[in-house]
Scaffold this motif. Structure first.
Motif, short mmCIF file in Angstrom:
data_model
loop_
_atom_site.label_atom_id
_atom_site.label_comp_id
_atom_site.label_asym_id
_atom_site.label_seq_id
_atom_site.Cartn_x
_atom_site.Cartn_y
_atom_site.Cartn_z
N MET A 1 0.88 -1.25 -0.01
CA MET A 1 -0.12 0.17 -0.05
C MET A 1 0.89 1.25 -0.06
O MET A 1 1.75 1.39 0.92
CB MET A 1 -1.00 0.10 1.26
N ASP A 2 0.63 2.07 -1.12
CA ASP A 2 1.48 3.55 -0.98
C ASP A 2 0.53 4.64 -0.36
O ASP A 2 -0.59 4.80 -0.14
CB ASP A 2 1.77 3.81 -2.47
N CYS A 3 1.60 5.66 0.12
CA CYS A 3 1.00 6.64 0.78
C CYS A 3 0.21 7.44 -0.24
O CYS A 3 0.68 7.89 -1.36
CB CYS A 3 2.25 7.52 1.55
N GLN A 4 -0.80 7.91 -0.03
CA GLN A 4 -1.70 8.68 -0.75
C GLN A 4 -1.26 10.11 -0.86
O GLN A 4 -1.58 10.96 -1.99
CB GLN A 4 -3.06 8.80 -0.23
N THR A 5 -0.26 10.59 -0.10
CA THR A 5 0.10 12.00 0.14
C THR A 5 1.67 12.15 -0.70
O THR A 5 1.73 13.18 -1.70
CB THR A 5 0.50 12.52 1.51
N CYS A 6 2.57 11.02 -0.50
CA CYS A 6 3.80 11.09 -1.16
C CYS A 6 4.15 9.83 -2.25
O CYS A 6 5.25 9.93 -2.74
CB CYS A 6 4.94 11.29 -0.27
N THR A 7 3.36 8.78 -2.06
CA THR A 7 3.25 7.69 -3.00
C THR A 7 4.64 6.62 -2.40
O THR A 7 4.90 5.91 -3.05
CB THR A 7 3.58 7.97 -4.59
N THR A 8 4.88 7.04 -1.13
CA THR A 8 6.16 6.04 -0.73
C THR A 8 5.33 4.79 -0.05
O THR A 8 4.26 4.78 0.48
CB THR A 8 6.77 6.59 0.70
N PRO A 9 6.10 3.66 -0.31
CA PRO A 9 5.42 2.54 0.17
C PRO A 9 5.39 2.59 1.62
O PRO A 9 6.20 2.77 2.34
CB PRO A 9 6.33 1.35 -0.38
N MET A 10 4.10 2.25 2.24
CA MET A 10 3.73 2.16 3.48
C MET A 10 4.16 0.98 4.37
O MET A 10 4.40 0.09 3.74
CB MET A 10 2.33 2.41 3.82
N GLU A 11 4.46 1.31 5.75
CA GLU A 11 4.83 0.29 6.68
C GLU A 11 3.83 -0.31 7.17
O GLU A 11 3.04 0.50 7.82
CB GLU A 11 5.91 0.65 7.40
N LEU A 12 3.64 -1.41 7.52
CA LEU A 12 2.64 -2.14 8.50
C LEU A 12 2.55 -1.55 9.94
O LEU A 12 3.77 -1.80 10.65
CB LEU A 12 2.45 -3.75 8.45
N LEU A 13 1.83 -0.91 10.38
CA LEU A 13 1.89 -0.32 11.77
C LEU A 13 1.29 -1.36 12.97
O LEU A 13 1.82 -1.47 14.01
CB LEU A 13 1.47 1.02 11.83
N LEU A 14 0.33 -1.74 12.44
CA LEU A 14 -0.49 -2.38 13.67
C LEU A 14 -1.54 -3.46 12.87
O LEU A 14 -2.10 -3.14 11.69
CB LEU A 14 -1.69 -1.56 14.29
N THR A 15 -1.60 -4.49 13.55
CA THR A 15 -2.72 -5.68 13.02
C THR A 15 -3.50 -6.10 14.16
O THR A 15 -2.97 -6.08 15.43
CB THR A 15 -1.87 -6.72 12.40
N ILE A 16 -5.01 -5.91 13.98
CA ILE A 16 -5.81 -6.24 14.86
C ILE A 16 -6.71 -7.47 14.35
O ILE A 16 -7.26 -7.37 13.47
CB ILE A 16 -6.76 -5.06 15.29
N ASP A 17 -6.48 -8.47 14.87
CA ASP A 17 -7.14 -9.75 14.62
C ASP A 17 -8.52 -10.13 15.25
O ASP A 17 -8.56 -9.59 16.36
CB ASP A 17 -5.88 -10.98 14.35
N SER A 18 -9.27 -10.89 14.69
CA SER A 18 -10.59 -11.14 15.60
C SER A 18 -10.35 -12.35 16.19
O SER A 18 -11.31 -12.61 17.21
CB SER A 18 -11.56 -11.49 14.48
N SER A 19 -9.37 -13.07 16.00
CA SER A 19 -8.91 -14.61 17.18
C SER A 19 -7.58 -14.56 17.25
O SER A 19 -6.78 -13.96 16.48
CB SER A 19 -9.59 -15.60 16.31
N GLU A 20 -7.25 -15.10 18.31
CA GLU A 20 -5.72 -15.24 18.82
C GLU A 20 -5.09 -16.52 17.96
O GLU A 20 -3.94 -16.52 17.93
CB GLU A 20 -5.60 -15.37 20.14
N TRP A 21 -5.97 -17.29 17.79
CA TRP A 21 -5.74 -18.64 16.93
C TRP A 21 -6.77 -19.05 16.05
O TRP A 21 -8.02 -18.64 16.45
CB TRP A 21 -5.07 -19.58 18.07
N ASP A 22 -6.49 -19.92 15.19
CA ASP A 22 -7.41 -20.43 14.44
C ASP A 22 -8.65 -21.50 15.08
O ASP A 22 -8.26 -22.48 15.29
CB ASP A 22 -6.76 -21.27 13.11
#
Length: 73
Positions: free
Chosen positions: A1-22
């Motif tokens: 995913m690229d930044c909409q302001t400067c087109t730099t590739p963005m870095e994953l900051l946070l993931t919130i998952d619905s479950s801790e395990w499958d």
């Protein structure tokens, strides 16, 4: 995913998952939780993203002031 302001590739900051395990297939489960039933043990926080997916938040590494972006999978 690229930044909409400067087109730099963005870095994953946070993931919130619905479950801790499958909870559906049991493909990954902590050893200390093997004896627990699949539901609600896989979701102790009771946070559900979308239809039991995950929320990914991305940040621009070039400028912290640029807007974050997100996706739900």
């Amino acid at each position: 995913m690229d930044c909409q302001t400067c087109t730099t590739p963005m870095e994953l900051l946070l993931t919130i998952d619905s479950s801790e395990w499958d909870g559906g297939s049991g493909s990954w489960k902590p050893m200390e939780e093997r004896a627990l039933p699949a539901h609600p043990s896989a979701r102790p926080t009771e946070v559900v993203v979308g239809r039991a997916g995950e929320l990914n938040v991305f940040a621009c590494p070039a400028d912290r002031g640029h807007p974050h972006r997100w996706s739900i999978q």
